[in-house]
Design an enzyme around this catalytic site. Structure first.
Site, mmCIF file in Angstrom:
data_model
loop_
_atom_site.group_PDB
_atom_site.id
_atom_site.type_symbol
_atom_site.label_atom_id
_atom_site.label_comp_id
_atom_site.label_asym_id
_atom_site.label_seq_id
_atom_site.Cartn_x
_atom_site.Cartn_y
_atom_site.Cartn_z
ATOM 1 N N ASP A 1 -24.263 35.342 -23.006
ATOM 2 C CA ASP A 1 -23.671 36.380 -22.133
ATOM 3 C C ASP A 1 -22.842 37.395 -23.122
ATOM 4 O O ASP A 1 -21.657 36.816 -23.669
ATOM 5 C CB ASP A 1 -23.244 35.930 -20.909
ATOM 6 C CG ASP A 1 -23.012 36.678 -19.877
ATOM 7 O OD1 ASP A 1 -22.532 38.145 -20.050
ATOM 8 O OD2 ASP A 1 -23.476 36.423 -18.719
ATOM 9 N N SER B 1 -24.355 41.478 -15.344
ATOM 10 C CA SER B 1 -25.106 40.285 -15.586
ATOM 11 C C SER B 1 -26.190 39.905 -14.690
ATOM 12 O O SER B 1 -27.232 39.049 -14.884
ATOM 13 C CB SER B 1 -24.243 38.775 -15.915
ATOM 14 O OG SER B 1 -23.472 39.253 -17.283
ATOM 15 N N HIS C 1 -14.252 40.010 -22.339
ATOM 16 C CA HIS C 1 -13.510 40.697 -21.053
ATOM 17 C C HIS C 1 -12.112 40.731 -21.264
ATOM 18 O O HIS C 1 -11.325 41.665 -21.004
ATOM 19 C CB HIS C 1 -13.837 40.244 -19.815
ATOM 20 C CG HIS C 1 -15.193 40.696 -19.240
ATOM 21 N ND1 HIS C 1 -15.425 41.924 -18.719
ATOM 22 C CD2 HIS C 1 -16.273 40.060 -19.142
ATOM 23 C CE1 HIS C 1 -16.531 41.964 -18.402
ATOM 24 N NE2 HIS C 1 -17.233 40.814 -18.290
#
Ligand code: MG
Ligand code: ZN
Length: 356
Positions: free
Chosen positions: A36, A77, A253
């Protein structure tokens, strides 16, 4: 002259047979691995820190996946996972649905319908957007209780990750763990119990909510990947397994490059396990990609063998650039060049010869 013509003919027939055999080789099992938020800079940061090598590099085919969603240049996502799992571009935030809220079948569900064994192994709650895209159909990724109930609607054989509370401490007071047990699942809460399970159906709910970040969660991801493969491999018809390195995104992030390195190296351990199995098995295709890039990360300077590098992030959010794709094993040659993120389902469906 006749003799030579004869030899030439034998050579032509032999070449034809070799070509035919090569072309017909297709996998029985697919391990689909999603980092991810894992763009090329995230991968390279792990590679540099690890002394210029990753297990991932054993993949002999590579390409790129275009990640835009149906309503945004830059995906989340939910839409990213839905594209990879179900082969449809949808709106950001949606799970396993088309933009007009119609459920779309995932490759995992189709594999299960075709009597293959199926599994999900993640480094986050099993109800989080990426794993949810393979098993759930909900208009919003935040509906964790609803996503948990969707685990009871398919015949998934193995799922391992966090998110126990969405099964046991629910607003509707249902106890999904009891319901899973009634469906013959072995429900376990520790990686030790996951590792000692060799067959049957398994729900590994290892954490109450999200799994801890690295290094706190140890070798859980690679261990769970190995355990899932051993269980799923009992099925002669084959299996589909999705594995997610879930927290590369979260570290990016946070613009925390040393944490990105830790999460990438953890995911690469799981990749190494999958490729080792694929090598010994010979019938397993391993595909590795990302749902999107996170942080607009790049690396300006570094030193091989050190996690201290001059990393720069251009955003606290996702970026819109394509992400790399890597493949190993029979059928890997189908995953090269620029691909849409919605192209994976149909390719895997064809390679596994699944019927709708
Ligand atoms: Mg995810
Ligand atoms: Zn993210």
């Amino acid at each position: 002259m006749n003799k030579y013509r004869h030899l030439r003919l034998i050579f032509v027939i032999a070449s034809f047979n070799i070509l035919t055999i090569t072309a017909q080789k297709s996998p029985k099992n697919v391990i689909f691995m999603i980092g991810d938020g894992m763009g090329i800079a995230q991968i390279y940061s792990g590679m540099v820190a690890n002394g210029n090598k990753l297990a991932l590099e054993q993949c002999n085919y590579s390409g790129f996946s275009k990640t835009y969603s149906s309503n945004r240049f830059t995906t989340d996502s939910g839409a990213g996972g839905t594209a990879l799992a179900c082969g449809v571009k949808t709106k950001n935030g949606m799970i396993g649905m088309t933009p007009d809220s119609v459920a779309a079948q995932s490759i995992l569900e189709l594999s299960s319908q075709n009597k293959l064994s199926t599994g999900i192994v993640v480094a986050c709650a099993v109800t989080h957007a990426t794993p949810a895209s393979y098993i759930a159909h909900q208009v919003n990724r935040d509906m964790y209780d609803a996503i948990a109930t969707d685990y009871l609607k398919t015949d998934i054989d193995v799922f391992i990750g966090g998110g126990r509370k969405y099964f046991e401490e629910r607003a509707d007071a249902r106890n999904l763990t009891d319901e899973l047990k009634a469906k013959n699942y072995q429900v376990v809460y520790s990686i030790e119990d996951v590792k000692s399970t060799k067959s049957g159906k398994l729900a590994g709910l290892l954490y109450d909510d999200q799994n801890p970040k690295m290094p706190e969660r140890g070798t859980m991801l690679a261990d769970a990947t190995n355990a899932a493969i051993q269980i799923l491999h009992n099925n002669k018809k084959g299996f589909f397994l999705m594995v997610e390195g879930s927290q590369i995104d979260w570290a990016a992030h946070d613009n925390n490059s040393t944490q990105v390195v830790k999460e990438v190296l953890d995911f690469d351990q799981a990749i190494g396990s999958a490729i080792d199995f694929a090598k010994s098995d010979g019938n397993t295709l391993v595909i590795i990609t990302a749902d999107h890039e996170t942080g607009g990360m790049t690396i300006l300077d570094g030193k091989f063998g050190s996690d201290e590098m001059k990393s720069v992030f251009t955003s606290k959010n996702h970026s819109g650039v394509p992400v790399p794709v890597f493949a190993f094993g029979p059928g890997a040659e189908n995953f090269t060049g620029f691909m849409e993120n919605v192209s994976f389902k149909a390719k895997i469906e064809k390679l596994l010869k699944l019927k709708k």
